[in-house]
Design a protein around this motif. Structure first.
Motif, mmCIF file in Angstrom:
data_model
loop_
_atom_site.group_PDB
_atom_site.id
_atom_site.type_symbol
_atom_site.label_atom_id
_atom_site.label_comp_id
_atom_site.label_asym_id
_atom_site.label_seq_id
_atom_site.Cartn_x
_atom_site.Cartn_y
_atom_site.Cartn_z
ATOM 1 N N SER A 342 0.740 -1.117 -0.068
ATOM 2 C CA SER A 342 -0.131 0.108 -0.027
ATOM 3 C C SER A 342 0.958 1.338 0.048
ATOM 4 O O SER A 342 1.809 1.135 0.669
ATOM 5 N N GLU A 343 0.374 2.325 -0.766
ATOM 6 C CA GLU A 343 1.346 3.583 -0.706
ATOM 7 C C GLU A 343 0.555 4.554 0.153
ATOM 8 O O GLU A 343 0.977 5.655 0.364
ATOM 9 N N THR A 344 -0.499 4.127 0.858
ATOM 10 C CA THR A 344 -1.150 4.618 1.922
ATOM 11 C C THR A 344 -0.453 4.487 3.300
ATOM 12 O O THR A 344 -0.476 3.392 3.741
ATOM 13 N N ILE A 345 0.210 5.477 3.803
ATOM 14 C CA ILE A 345 1.050 5.252 5.035
ATOM 15 C C ILE A 345 0.064 5.168 6.153
ATOM 16 O O ILE A 345 0.071 6.308 6.746
ATOM 17 N N THR A 432 8.912 6.951 5.129
ATOM 18 C CA THR A 432 8.352 5.601 4.586
ATOM 19 C C THR A 432 7.422 6.153 3.148
ATOM 20 O O THR A 432 6.431 6.888 3.433
ATOM 21 N N LYS A 433 7.901 5.568 1.871
ATOM 22 C CA LYS A 433 7.019 5.741 0.799
ATOM 23 C C LYS A 433 5.996 4.924 0.370
ATOM 24 O O LYS A 433 4.908 4.889 -0.230
ATOM 25 N N LYS A 434 6.383 3.600 0.903
ATOM 26 C CA LYS A 434 5.393 2.219 0.475
ATOM 27 C C LYS A 434 5.434 1.319 1.513
ATOM 28 O O LYS A 434 6.725 0.988 2.238
ATOM 29 N N VAL A 435 4.468 0.665 1.750
ATOM 30 C CA VAL A 435 4.039 -0.125 2.979
ATOM 31 C C VAL A 435 3.799 -1.523 2.428
ATOM 32 O O VAL A 435 3.125 -1.829 1.627
#
Length: 443
Positions: A342-345, A432-435
């Motif tokens: 996910s790109e939503t942090i 952080t950019k991507k999870v």
């Protein structure tokens, strides 16, 4: 005349079957099974005939098959026959030829019974067979069940000739002029049963001419003793064994108080396939070091603090799995570990999930069981901690330790103890950019 009244009385007394049942007769062509066939025919029961050719006696085995086939045809009976490569099976399974033949025939009899709608399988064993079985069991070493040898009825197997001995059968065969075939291997002393039949039993019969009848009475007593023991063990099992999702627990203090200890403990563990030798080993180590393991064919027993924990062995277990960026999920030790991105942090606090900074991952990742020397930095802490110490602090039992998936990065660092704690080094930060989201679920 055939002893039809005795035959029917025995069937009724032992509750072998009723008149509406269909019976599959195991017929070799010898005196015993031929007499059994004619008794069944005379009382009007619906039955079929099954014959095994073990390919051990060449032309003689084929002669037996032809005889049983012809006898069945003459009486208009359903006939089933099979051929086994018995010696090959024995070699492949590293067992004796006799054991191979026994295993093969019983499996096939049950297959025919189930597929053709028969209720029971009738075997032509008589009182002398019962005597020989008990003596063999005593010679090799046995528990209570070995003392009663063969029973008139067990599961789908019935033995309706146990009211007769060998001499009585021979008289009935001669008086009724019944045709049969003789198995020449019955005279060979190469087999344990034949040695007992031709040497041991005659010597015992000199001491007690009523040997078969005496053994029949003893067998009945031993069967009742076993029934009583099983009832008591069932009560003990209900009281002592705690069944949990992760195994079966027996408190060590309860094991220590059993009396007689070895007998009752063996019976408690019998359904888990532990041998008498292994049971003795467990008892010797009850007060020893936690973590000691004992194996049966199907289960593993672990001494863990205050309890003995019994868990099923899983032959399909894989202790090592790899995860790639395109891996959606893998199965590991009865659980499923999934991977998504996910790109939503954002994240949620859950031991079943790990939210990892994707830029820190070095693929392929490894999912494995824990190893001695493993260490990580638990989320929220700054210093390393041994995984073994973490397990102790979290009161993780010894057998559970070996089933917790450990997620390892490509650089060898532990990322997550699945279902327990993430490593602090891989937590999400402001940069952080991507999870990468890992989740563990019970399969």
């Amino acid at each position: 005349m055939l002893p039809l009244q005795q035959f029917q009385d025995f069937i009724r007394e032992q509750a072998l079957f009723n008149k509406d049942h269909r019976i599959l007769l195991a017929v070799s062509g010898g005196k015993d099974s031929v007499l059994m066939l004619h008794l069944f025919k005379a009382i009007g029961v619906t039955f079929g005939v099954a014959h095994c050719n073990f390919n051990l006696r060449g032309a003689e085995a084929q002669r037996d098959e032809n005889f049983v086939k012809m006898l069945s045809s003459s009486l208009n009976l359903p006939f089933y026959v099979t051929h086994f490569e018995t010696k090959k099976y024995a070699e492949e399974h590293k067992i004796s030829t006799q054991m191979a033949a026994r295993s093969l025939r019983y499996a096939w009899f049950e297959e025919i019974r189930a597929n053709h709608g028969y209720h029971y399988i009738a075997l032509a064993q008589h009182q002398n067979d019962a005597v020989e079985t008990v003596l063999i069991n005593l010679t090799r070493g046995t528990g209570i069940s070995g003392l009663h040898g063969i029973l008139p009825k067990r599961d789908k197997l019935i033995r309706p000739l146990l009211f007769l001995n060998r001499s009585e059968i021979e008289v009935l065969i001669n008086d009724n002029q019944l045709d049969f075939v003789e198995d020449s291997s019955n005279a060979s002393l190469d087999y344990t049963r034949n040695k007992i039949r031709h040497t041991v039993v005659p010597a015992l019969a000199e001491i007690n001419p009523r040997l078969e009848k005496t053994f029949t009475e003893n067998i009945s007593r031993f069967a009742e003793v076993e029934m009583f023991l099983n009832q008591e063990v069932e009560k003990l099992s209900i009281r002592l064994i705690e069944h949990r999702a992760d195994g079966h627990y027996i408190a060590l203090k309860e094991i220590e108080q059993l009396n007689p200890q070895k007998l009752l403990f063996f019976e408690l563990l019998k359904s888990y396939k532990f041998t008498e030798f292994v049971v003795a080993e467990i008892l010797m180590n009850l007060n020893g070091q936690s973590g000691k393991r004992f194996l049966s064919e199907t289960h593993e027993a672990i001494i863990d603090r205050n309890a003995l924990v019994i868990v099923a062995k899983d032959p399909t277990i894989v202790h090592y799995q790899t995860l790639h960026p395109n891996t959606e999920q893998v199965e590991f030790l009865g659980e499923v570990v999934s991977l998504s991105f996910s790109e939503t942090i954002k994240f949620e606090v859950s031991p079943a999930k790990a939210y990892v900074d994707n830029d820190l991952l070095i693929f392929p990742l490894i999912l494995r069981t824990w190893q001695n020397g493993d260490r990580f930095i638990p989320l929220g802490m700054r210093n390393y901690k041994k995984v073994s110490d973490f397990f102790i602090d979290e009161k993780v039992s010894l057998h559970q330790k070996s089933r917790i998936p450990v997620l390892v990065n490509g650089n060898g660092e532990i990322i997550w103890l699945a279902g327990m704690r993430q490593d602090n080094r891989y937590k999400l930060t402001a940069t952080t950019k991507k999870v990468a989201i890992f989740e563990v679920k019970i399969k």
